[in-house]
Write a protein that holds these residues in place. Structure first.
Motif, PDB file in Angstrom:
ATOM      1  N   GLU A   1       6.312 -36.698  19.983  1.00 14.91           N
ATOM      2  CA  GLU A   1       5.142 -36.638  19.102  1.00 14.91           C
ATOM      3  C   GLU A   1       3.868 -36.475  19.902  1.00 14.91           C
ATOM      4  OE1 GLU A   1       6.771 -39.824  15.724  1.00 14.91           O
ATOM      5  OE2 GLU A   1       4.773 -40.085  16.603  1.00 14.91           O
ATOM      6  N   ILE A   2       2.894 -35.806  19.322  1.00 13.51           N
ATOM      7  CA  ILE A   2       1.549 -35.781  19.908  1.00 13.51           C
ATOM      8  C   ILE A   2       0.572 -36.159  18.792  1.00 13.51           C
ATOM      9  CG2 ILE A   2       2.094 -34.035  21.661  1.00 13.51           C
ATOM     10  CD1 ILE A   2       0.678 -31.946  19.900  1.00 13.51           C
ATOM     11  N   SER A   3      -0.631 -36.571  19.164  1.00 13.64           N
ATOM     12  CA  SER A   3      -1.584 -36.858  18.088  1.00 13.64           C
ATOM     13  C   SER A   3      -2.242 -35.543  17.656  1.00 13.64           C
ATOM     14  CB  SER A   3      -2.599 -37.908  18.522  1.00 13.64           C
ATOM     15  OG  SER A   3      -3.236 -37.482  19.694  1.00 13.64           O
ATOM     16  N   THR A   4      -2.581 -35.473  16.389  1.00 15.30           N
ATOM     17  CA  THR A   4      -3.186 -34.258  15.835  1.00 15.30           C
ATOM     18  C   THR A   4      -4.700 -34.339  16.040  1.00 15.30           C
ATOM     19  OG1 THR A   4      -1.474 -34.254  14.138  1.00 15.30           O
ATOM     20  CG2 THR A   4      -3.390 -32.833  13.756  1.00 15.30           C
ATOM     21  N   ASP A   5      -5.240 -33.360  16.725  1.00 14.95           N
ATOM     22  CA  ASP A   5      -6.689 -33.320  16.945  1.00 14.95           C
ATOM     23  C   ASP A   5      -7.308 -32.382  15.905  1.00 14.95           C
ATOM     24  OD1 ASP A   5      -9.285 -33.024  17.745  1.00 14.95           O
ATOM     25  OD2 ASP A   5      -8.830 -32.257  19.752  1.00 14.95           O
ATOM     26  N   ASN A   6      -7.849 -32.982  14.834  1.00 12.38           N
ATOM     27  CA  ASN A   6      -8.397 -32.117  13.775  1.00 12.38           C
ATOM     28  C   ASN A   6      -9.923 -31.971  13.877  1.00 12.38           C
ATOM     29  OD1 ASN A   6      -8.977 -34.684  12.963  1.00 12.38           O
ATOM     30  ND2 ASN A   6      -7.635 -34.677  11.174  1.00 12.38           N
TER      31      ASN A   6
ATOM     32  N   GLN B   1      -9.627 -26.472  15.248  1.00  7.57           N
ATOM     33  CA  GLN B   1      -9.396 -25.298  16.108  1.00  7.57           C
ATOM     34  C   GLN B   1      -8.493 -25.582  17.304  1.00  7.57           C
ATOM     35  OE1 GLN B   1     -12.497 -24.045  18.927  1.00  7.57           O
ATOM     36  NE2 GLN B   1     -13.923 -25.235  17.693  1.00  7.57           N
ATOM     37  N   PHE B   2      -8.233 -26.888  17.613  1.00  6.45           N
ATOM     38  CA  PHE B   2      -7.374 -27.189  18.764  1.00  6.45           C
ATOM     39  C   PHE B   2      -5.913 -27.415  18.360  1.00  6.45           C
ATOM     40  CE2 PHE B   2     -11.598 -29.102  19.866  1.00  6.45           C
ATOM     41  CZ  PHE B   2     -11.983 -28.079  20.732  1.00  6.45           C
ATOM     42  N   ILE B   3      -5.628 -27.433  17.076  1.00  4.00           N
ATOM     43  CA  ILE B   3      -4.289 -27.854  16.626  1.00  4.00           C
ATOM     44  C   ILE B   3      -3.191 -26.963  17.199  1.00  4.00           C
ATOM     45  CG2 ILE B   3      -2.782 -28.115  14.609  1.00  4.00           C
ATOM     46  CD1 ILE B   3      -5.218 -29.162  13.054  1.00  4.00           C
TER      47      ILE B   3
ATOM     48  N   MET C   1       7.123 -24.464  11.240  1.00  2.22           N
ATOM     49  CA  MET C   1       6.231 -25.599  11.032  1.00  2.22           C
ATOM     50  C   MET C   1       6.119 -25.993   9.566  1.00  2.22           C
ATOM     51  SD  MET C   1       2.159 -25.935  11.729  1.00  2.22           S
ATOM     52  CE  MET C   1       2.102 -26.312  13.458  1.00  2.22           C
ATOM     53  N   GLY C   2       6.159 -27.288   9.335  1.00  2.00           N
ATOM     54  CA  GLY C   2       5.831 -27.823   8.024  1.00  2.00           C
ATOM     55  C   GLY C   2       4.417 -28.358   8.072  1.00  2.00           C
ATOM     56  N   ALA C   3       3.597 -27.980   7.098  1.00  4.19           N
ATOM     57  CA  ALA C   3       2.192 -28.406   7.091  1.00  4.19           C
ATOM     58  C   ALA C   3       1.859 -29.037   5.743  1.00  4.19           C
ATOM     59  CB  ALA C   3       1.287 -27.210   7.354  1.00  4.19           C
ATOM     60  N   PRO C   4       0.962 -30.040   5.756  1.00  3.80           N
ATOM     61  CA  PRO C   4       0.594 -30.658   4.476  1.00  3.80           C
ATOM     62  C   PRO C   4      -0.281 -29.715   3.649  1.00  3.80           C
ATOM     63  CG  PRO C   4      -0.665 -31.635   6.287  1.00  3.80           C
ATOM     64  CD  PRO C   4       0.258 -30.623   6.903  1.00  3.80           C
TER      65      PRO C   4
ATOM     66  N   LEU D   1      -6.822 -31.600   7.830  1.00  3.73           N
ATOM     67  CA  LEU D   1      -6.650 -30.969   9.139  1.00  3.73           C
ATOM     68  C   LEU D   1      -7.913 -30.316   9.654  1.00  3.73           C
ATOM     69  CD1 LEU D   1      -3.181 -29.480   8.287  1.00  3.73           C
ATOM     70  CD2 LEU D   1      -3.617 -31.349   9.862  1.00  3.73           C
ATOM     71  N   GLY D   2      -8.940 -30.298   8.832  1.00  2.00           N
ATOM     72  CA  GLY D   2     -10.192 -29.694   9.265  1.00  2.00           C
ATOM     73  C   GLY D   2     -10.241 -28.195   9.023  1.00  2.00           C
ATOM     74  N   TRP D   3      -9.092 -27.588   8.712  1.00  2.00           N
ATOM     75  CA  TRP D   3      -9.078 -26.152   8.494  1.00  2.00           C
ATOM     76  C   TRP D   3      -9.770 -25.799   7.183  1.00  2.00           C
ATOM     77  CZ3 TRP D   3      -3.192 -26.171   9.686  1.00  2.00           C
ATOM     78  CH2 TRP D   3      -3.011 -26.139  11.071  1.00  2.00           C
ATOM     79  N   LYS D   4     -10.439 -24.662   7.191  1.00  2.00           N
ATOM     80  CA  LYS D   4     -11.022 -24.181   5.940  1.00  2.00           C
ATOM     81  C   LYS D   4      -9.900 -23.673   5.036  1.00  2.00           C
ATOM     82  CE  LYS D   4     -15.705 -23.106   7.250  1.00  2.00           C
ATOM     83  NZ  LYS D   4     -15.984 -22.556   8.595  1.00  2.00           N
ATOM     84  N   ASP D   5     -10.195 -23.531   3.749  1.00  2.00           N
ATOM     85  CA  ASP D   5      -9.197 -23.006   2.816  1.00  2.00           C
ATOM     86  C   ASP D   5      -8.713 -21.628   3.283  1.00  2.00           C
ATOM     87  OD1 ASP D   5      -9.482 -25.273   1.403  1.00  2.00           O
ATOM     88  OD2 ASP D   5     -10.542 -24.387  -0.295  1.00  2.00           O
TER      89      ASP D   5
END
Ligand SMILES: [Zn+2]
Length: 324
Positions: free
Chosen positions: A32-37, A42-44, A71-74, A90-94
């Motif tokens: 596991e790694i931590s998710t940097d949102n 942009q770093f994911i 990948m499974g994403a929420p 996750l910080g991503w835009k729509d």
């Protein structure tokens, strides 16, 4: 080719689970790694690339060992374009082009799918589904997720939002607010948080004694696990909460089964660790509300893969692509 690995990734808001998985669905290595949102996420994908390279290095392997990355994403995902339509955590835009970003970062063939759908595919491939081609998975965690597999394929819907079983309305009027903006969703009564809310409601109402109340007094709060543990020990109030949760789950799963008649409906996620006390109780209501031909053929079962379902289902996406 057969001894190559697939990278399975289960992306969460705080943690990203990764695994190297064989074509037969055996997990070779998982971590596991931590998710940097931060910075709009942009770093994911570049962090995932870094993690993969480090692990390959540790294992004395190179990129050539890898067939692709699933990948499974929420959030809802458009499987064809690999776009994540909405990913608040996750910080991503729509409409973030996740597949494209993943392929650019890793130079691997990528496939992305909603995380609950991946869990369903994982259970179909290596878990409770045991290869069943018609399967419905209900993931009972902090929220409630769902995945519907018909003839081996995830049902996507017109906008990637099919199988959102957690947002089936079970309390039509004056229900509790749900994270989705509606009220009275299955998630408000069958998620870990929903179960705690029901339990607290009961505890406030009655001046009962009993083990669950003793835990509340001792710890200042109760958990979903407390509810199941004390119900198992005969606590009446906890049994009442369990009964209410099971009623809603039995009602919803029976009506899903009445529509789809799948081979199996699998209950997964942290709440399903309650085990038989939950399953048996849901089964009673399922039998009451399922149409007779459905009652005889559709089975309710507990998930068997635990936290590995997501990475396995994600890897399956790549395996399935290669087979097409
Ligand atoms: Zn909802």
């Amino acid at each position: 080719m057969s001894n190559q690995w697939i990278v399975g990734v289960d992306l969460g808001g705080t943690t990203t689970k990764l695994a190297f998985i064989t074509m037969d669905g055996e997990i070779v290595y998982k971590w596991e790694i931590s998710t940097d949102n931060s910075n709009e996420g942009q770093f994911i994908t570049s962090n995932i690339e870094k993690a993969i390279n480090e692990k390959l290095n540790d294992l004395g392997q190179t990129k050539a060992k890898l067939l692709g990355i699933g990948m499974g994403a929420p959030g809802p995902v458009d499987y064809e374009t690999g776009t994540i339509l909405n990913a608040v955590n996750l910080g991503w835009k729509d409409n973030f082009p996740l597949k494209e970003s993943l392929e650019a970062s890793t130079s691997l063939k990528a496939a992305v799918e909603n995380d609950a759908n991946c869990a369903a595919l994982g259970e179909m491939w290596k878990g409770a589904g045991n290869g069943a081609k018609d399967l419905v998975c209900v993931t009972l965690g902090t929220g409630v997720g769902g995945g519907v597999i018909a003839n081996g394929n995830i049902i996507q819907g017109i906008n990637g939002a099919a199988g959102e079983i957690g947002h089936i309305t079970v309390i039509p009027f004056d229900g509790a607010p749900c994270n989705c903006g509606k009220t009275g969703c299955l998630e408000t009564v069958a998620s870990a948080t929903g179960i705690v809310r029901l339990a607290m409601g009961e505890l406030k109402k009655a001046e009962s004694t009993g083990e669950l109340r003793a835990l509340l007094v001792k710890n200042g709060k109760v958990t979903a696990k407390d509810v199941f543990d004390t119900a198992r020990n005969g606590d009446e109030l906890a049994q009442q909460v369990l009964n209410e949760v099971s009623f809603h789950l039995g009602f919803v799963t029976a009506n899903i089964a009445n529509t789809l008649n799948p081979e199996k409906i699998v209950l997964g996620g942290g709440v399903s660790k309650a085990g038989d006390i939950l399953l048996d109780s849901v089964k009673e209501y399922f039998a009451k509300f399922a149409f007779s031909a459905v009652r005889k053929s559709t089975q309710l079962a507990l998930a068997t893969l635990g936290n590995d379902a997501g990475v396995l289902g994600a890897a399956w996406l790549i395996k399935n692509k290669l087979n097409q």
